[in-house]
Design an enzyme around this catalytic site. Structure first.
Site, PDB file in Angstrom:
ATOM      1  N   HIS A   1      -2.544  -0.399   1.410  1.00 47.60           N
ATOM      2  CA  HIS A   1      -3.129  -1.126   2.541  1.00 47.60           C
ATOM      3  C   HIS A   1      -2.631  -2.564   2.551  1.00 47.60           C
ATOM      4  O   HIS A   1      -2.260  -3.111   1.520  1.00 47.60           O
ATOM      5  CB  HIS A   1      -4.663  -1.116   2.478  1.00 47.60           C
ATOM      6  CG  HIS A   1      -5.223  -2.099   1.490  1.00 47.60           C
ATOM      7  ND1 HIS A   1      -5.366  -1.808   0.154  1.00 47.60           N
ATOM      8  CD2 HIS A   1      -5.643  -3.376   1.657  1.00 47.60           C
ATOM      9  CE1 HIS A   1      -5.867  -2.866  -0.471  1.00 47.60           C
ATOM     10  NE2 HIS A   1      -6.040  -3.831   0.415  1.00 47.60           N
TER      11      HIS A   1
ATOM     12  N   LYS B   1      10.750  -1.663   0.501  1.00 49.61           N
ATOM     13  CA  LYS B   1      11.377  -0.633   1.318  1.00 49.61           C
ATOM     14  C   LYS B   1      11.657   0.567   0.423  1.00 49.61           C
ATOM     15  O   LYS B   1      11.539   0.484  -0.803  1.00 49.61           O
ATOM     16  CB  LYS B   1      12.652  -1.142   1.982  1.00 49.61           C
ATOM     17  CG  LYS B   1      13.721  -1.611   1.012  1.00 49.61           C
ATOM     18  CD  LYS B   1      14.904  -2.199   1.752  1.00 49.61           C
ATOM     19  CE  LYS B   1      15.929  -2.753   0.773  1.00 49.61           C
ATOM     20  NZ  LYS B   1      17.074  -3.334   1.467  1.00 49.61           N
TER      21      LYS B   1
END
Length: 164
Positions: free
Chosen positions: A96, A142
């Site tokens: 989150h 990423k």
């Protein structure tokens, strides 16, 4: 190879101000207790059992969470870790992000035979491929290809073959 997150806009105040509209308080308290217990338990099978049983995490066999690993306190069940992995000391795994005008959620998937170095941070929505190595102190912002050796802040691919 970016991050796969779902965005939820908020209209008033920052998104963290509305945290208990997005997740029940008692779930966060339960998660907090079991994550804190797990951070200090030195018995690896017991730690994995605790995470599987009480946090509903999907963890492969022989995966080791080192001392002080900090799992996402809100949604640990959205973290999947393959078999025979090492999650290094004081690593943080988040699913989150609470921002000013929105919050984001994204699963974290860690493949098999992955090594995560100490003091790394894995951001929401990232997939780390099988046999990857993440250097200590890396911000994983990423996806990491299978077999890659990555490191740094921002994370960069150092090698695409872990044996180089």
């Amino acid at each position: 190879m970016g991050r796969k997150t779902t965005r939820y806009p908020v209209k008033t105040a920052n998104s963290l101000w509305h945290v208990y509209k997005t997740i029940p308080f008692w779930k966060v308290m339960k998660n907090f207790i079991f994550i804190q217990l797990g951070r200090y338990i030195p018995i690896l099978p017991l730690k994995a059992w605790l995470y599987r049983t009480f946090l509903r995490m999907d963890i492969g066999d022989q995966t080791a969470f080192a001392l002080m690993v900090m799992l996402d306190i809100m949604y640990p069940e959205r973290i999947r870790v393959g078999r025979n992995c090492v999650i290094g000391y004081n690593t943080t795994i988040l699913v989150h992000e609470y921002l000013i005008t929105e919050y984001r959620l994204g699963d974290v998937v860690i493949g098999n035979n992955v090594m995560i170095g100490a003091n790394s941070t894995i951001l929401p929505g990232v997939t780390i491929g099988d046999d990857a190595i993440v250097s200590a102190g890396t911000l994983v912002h990423k996806d990491v290809p299978a077999g890659a050796f990555v490191g740094g802040n921002p994370m960069q691919i150092i090698s695409l073959n872990k044996n180089e």
